[in-house]
Design a protein around this motif. Structure first.
Motif, PDB file in Angstrom:
ATOM      1  N   ALA A  66      48.287  74.003  47.586  1.00 37.85           N
ATOM      2  CA  ALA A  66      48.576  72.679  47.034  1.00 37.85           C
ATOM      3  C   ALA A  66      49.720  72.747  46.030  1.00 37.85           C
ATOM      4  O   ALA A  66      50.549  71.824  45.932  1.00 37.85           O
ATOM      5  CB  ALA A  66      47.334  72.127  46.363  1.00 37.85           C
ATOM      6  N   ASP A  67      49.783  73.865  45.298  1.00 37.37           N
ATOM      7  CA  ASP A  67      50.813  74.034  44.274  1.00 37.37           C
ATOM      8  C   ASP A  67      52.208  74.091  44.924  1.00 37.37           C
ATOM      9  O   ASP A  67      52.456  74.914  45.823  1.00 37.37           O
ATOM     10  CB  ASP A  67      50.534  75.342  43.510  1.00 37.37           C
ATOM     11  N   ALA A  68      53.114  73.224  44.463  1.00 35.60           N
ATOM     12  CA  ALA A  68      54.442  73.102  45.082  1.00 35.60           C
ATOM     13  C   ALA A  68      55.275  74.376  44.937  1.00 35.60           C
ATOM     14  O   ALA A  68      55.943  74.804  45.888  1.00 35.60           O
ATOM     15  CB  ALA A  68      55.179  71.924  44.463  1.00 35.60           C
ATOM     16  N   ALA A  69      55.218  74.986  43.729  1.00 37.13           N
ATOM     17  CA  ALA A  69      56.015  76.201  43.484  1.00 37.13           C
ATOM     18  C   ALA A  69      55.538  77.354  44.361  1.00 37.13           C
ATOM     19  O   ALA A  69      56.340  78.093  44.947  1.00 37.13           O
ATOM     20  CB  ALA A  69      55.915  76.582  42.018  1.00 37.13           C
ATOM     21  N   MET A  70      54.213  77.479  44.489  1.00 34.05           N
ATOM     22  CA  MET A  70      53.641  78.550  45.324  1.00 34.05           C
ATOM     23  C   MET A  70      53.995  78.323  46.786  1.00 34.05           C
ATOM     24  O   MET A  70      54.341  79.269  47.509  1.00 34.05           O
ATOM     25  CB  MET A  70      52.126  78.594  45.158  1.00 34.05           C
ATOM     26  N   LYS A  71      53.916  77.062  47.173  1.00 39.00           N
ATOM     27  CA  LYS A  71      54.225  76.699  48.554  1.00 39.00           C
ATOM     28  C   LYS A  71      55.682  77.058  48.880  1.00 39.00           C
ATOM     29  O   LYS A  71      55.975  77.628  49.938  1.00 39.00           O
ATOM     30  CB  LYS A  71      53.996  75.190  48.742  1.00 39.00           C
ATOM     31  N   ALA A  72      56.568  76.718  47.936  1.00 41.45           N
ATOM     32  CA  ALA A  72      57.997  77.016  48.128  1.00 41.45           C
ATOM     33  C   ALA A  72      58.226  78.515  48.211  1.00 41.45           C
ATOM     34  O   ALA A  72      59.006  78.992  49.061  1.00 41.45           O
ATOM     35  CB  ALA A  72      58.795  76.415  46.968  1.00 41.45           C
ATOM     36  N   THR A  73      57.533  79.280  47.345  1.00 44.28           N
ATOM     37  CA  THR A  73      57.696  80.738  47.341  1.00 44.28           C
ATOM     38  C   THR A  73      57.294  81.317  48.696  1.00 44.28           C
ATOM     39  O   THR A  73      58.027  82.127  49.284  1.00 44.28           O
ATOM     40  CB  THR A  73      56.820  81.367  46.228  1.00 44.28           C
ATOM     41  N   PHE A  74      56.116  80.902  49.172  1.00 42.98           N
ATOM     42  CA  PHE A  74      55.652  81.446  50.456  1.00 42.98           C
ATOM     43  C   PHE A  74      56.518  80.968  51.620  1.00 42.98           C
ATOM     44  O   PHE A  74      56.686  81.704  52.602  1.00 42.98           O
ATOM     45  CB  PHE A  74      54.176  81.106  50.689  1.00 42.98           C
ATOM     46  N   SER A  75      57.083  79.765  51.502  1.00 42.29           N
ATOM     47  CA  SER A  75      57.995  79.275  52.553  1.00 42.29           C
ATOM     48  C   SER A  75      59.237  80.155  52.618  1.00 42.29           C
ATOM     49  O   SER A  75      59.704  80.509  53.707  1.00 42.29           O
ATOM     50  CB  SER A  75      58.406  77.832  52.277  1.00 42.29           C
ATOM     51  N   ILE A  76      59.760  80.499  51.413  1.00 44.58           N
ATOM     52  CA  ILE A  76      60.950  81.380  51.374  1.00 44.58           C
ATOM     53  C   ILE A  76      60.612  82.748  51.973  1.00 44.58           C
ATOM     54  O   ILE A  76      61.372  83.301  52.776  1.00 44.58           O
ATOM     55  CB  ILE A  76      61.477  81.513  49.917  1.00 44.58           C
ATOM     56  N   LEU A  77      59.420  83.270  51.592  1.00 45.88           N
ATOM     57  CA  LEU A  77      59.003  84.573  52.122  1.00 45.88           C
ATOM     58  C   LEU A  77      58.846  84.513  53.640  1.00 45.88           C
ATOM     59  O   LEU A  77      59.211  85.445  54.360  1.00 45.88           O
ATOM     60  CB  LEU A  77      57.692  85.023  51.483  1.00 45.88           C
ATOM     61  N   LEU A  78      58.309  83.390  54.118  1.00 46.12           N
ATOM     62  CA  LEU A  78      58.139  83.207  55.568  1.00 46.12           C
ATOM     63  C   LEU A  78      59.490  83.263  56.275  1.00 46.12           C
ATOM     64  O   LEU A  78      59.633  83.936  57.309  1.00 46.12           O
ATOM     65  CB  LEU A  78      57.443  81.864  55.839  1.00 46.12           C
TER      66      LEU A  78
END
Lengths: 181, 102
Positions: A89-101
């Motif tokens: 749900a957290d936007a920053a965490m989501k963005a981090t994992f998207s970049i890692l993906l």
């Protein structure tokens, strides 16, 4: 079961060169002299495994085998990142994992098509993530409001993953050279 | 070009079993004596045979007890090389103790 194993060995002998076919044939003939069914199955089973390994070695080769394993690992990383991204749900965490993906996706593509480039990319990303980890530990950037601990953990983890990827890439390169020699 | 790599522990076990049997051994007997699995044993036998360390002969049963089978016998070259390897192992006690791949 005995017949099945025997049939596989017969098939394996046709797929391998003559010197291997001879030992497989010797093994099959010897198996017929083993009185107990279970002992005979064990005897044939061990031979079947060895023949199968030989077929794999001949048709796939150590480099391709290593590349397949590396790709499986990278696809798993991508899958994990995707699942985590979708459930955060957290936007920053989501963005981090998207970049890692995206990065793991790039690495997967490179490991399939351009192994040498994957090595370079692993170096660059590895140093980059390490640099980020150091940067997040300092107070240079105005990152108030962000979960710095999480960002630091994510960057050092990604840097740590890049290291075995670089080693794997170097090893697979070396295997090719060693094979040719 | 053939690589002059020293034999593994499994190879040494096979050679040690064969050296005590002047008449030679069948694959299954060799497997039982050496404690190796058939999938390990037969490729090694093939390699040793290619190098001329052992000779394979057909053993055709006189009665109708099954198809012909191979008997494996150590050659003079195999005996000589085994002796050399044993001496090397004796000279290197660490290698002998660890039983590592030589």
């Amino acid at each position: 079961m005995t017949k099945l194993l025997d049939s596989f060995l017969k098939f394996a002998a046709t797929k391998l060169d003559e010197s291997h076919a001879i030992w497989i044939e010797d093994l099959r003939l010897e198996a017929r002299h083993i009185p107990q069914g279970f002992q005979r199955q064990r005897f044939l089973w061990s031979g079947t495994k060895s023949a199968f390994a030989e077929i794999l070695r001949k048709s796939v080769g150590p480099k391709r085998m290593g590349q397949i394993l590396l790709n499986v690992a990278l696809v798993l990383f991508c899958f994990v990142c995707l699942v985590v991204t979708m459930n955060l749900a957290d936007a920053a965490m989501k963005a981090t994992f998207s970049i890692l993906l995206i990065i793991y996706g790039i690495m997967t593509g490179l490991s399939i098509f351009r192994l040498k480039m994957m090595k370079r990319a692993a170096q660059v990303f590895g140093f980059g993530f390490f640099f980020l980890w150091v940067l997040f530990g300092t107070s240079i950037l105005p990152l108030t409001g962000l979960n710095i601990e999480f960002l630091r953990a994510a960057s050092i983890e990604a840097a740590a993953i890049m290291m075995p990827l670089y080693i794997a890439g170097s090893y697979l390169d070396w295997v090719e050279v060693a094979d040719a020699a | 070009m053939t690589r002059s790599r020293k034999p593994s522990n499994a190879t040494m076990r096979i050679l040690n079993c064969l050296v005590g049997n002047v008449d030679g051994l069948h694959g299954y007997g060799l497997m039982q004596d050496s404690g190796l699995a058939s999938g390990t044993l037969y490729p090694i036998l093939k390699r040793l045979s290619d190098r001329g360390w052992l000779v394979k002969k057909w053993d055709t049963p006189s009665d109708d007890s099954g198809p012909p089978r191979r008997i494996y016998k150590l050659t003079d070259l195999g005996r000589k090389n085994l002796e050399g390897l044993r001496q090397e192992q004796m000279a290197d006690p660490i290698q002998l103790k660890q039983g590592r791949r030589v």
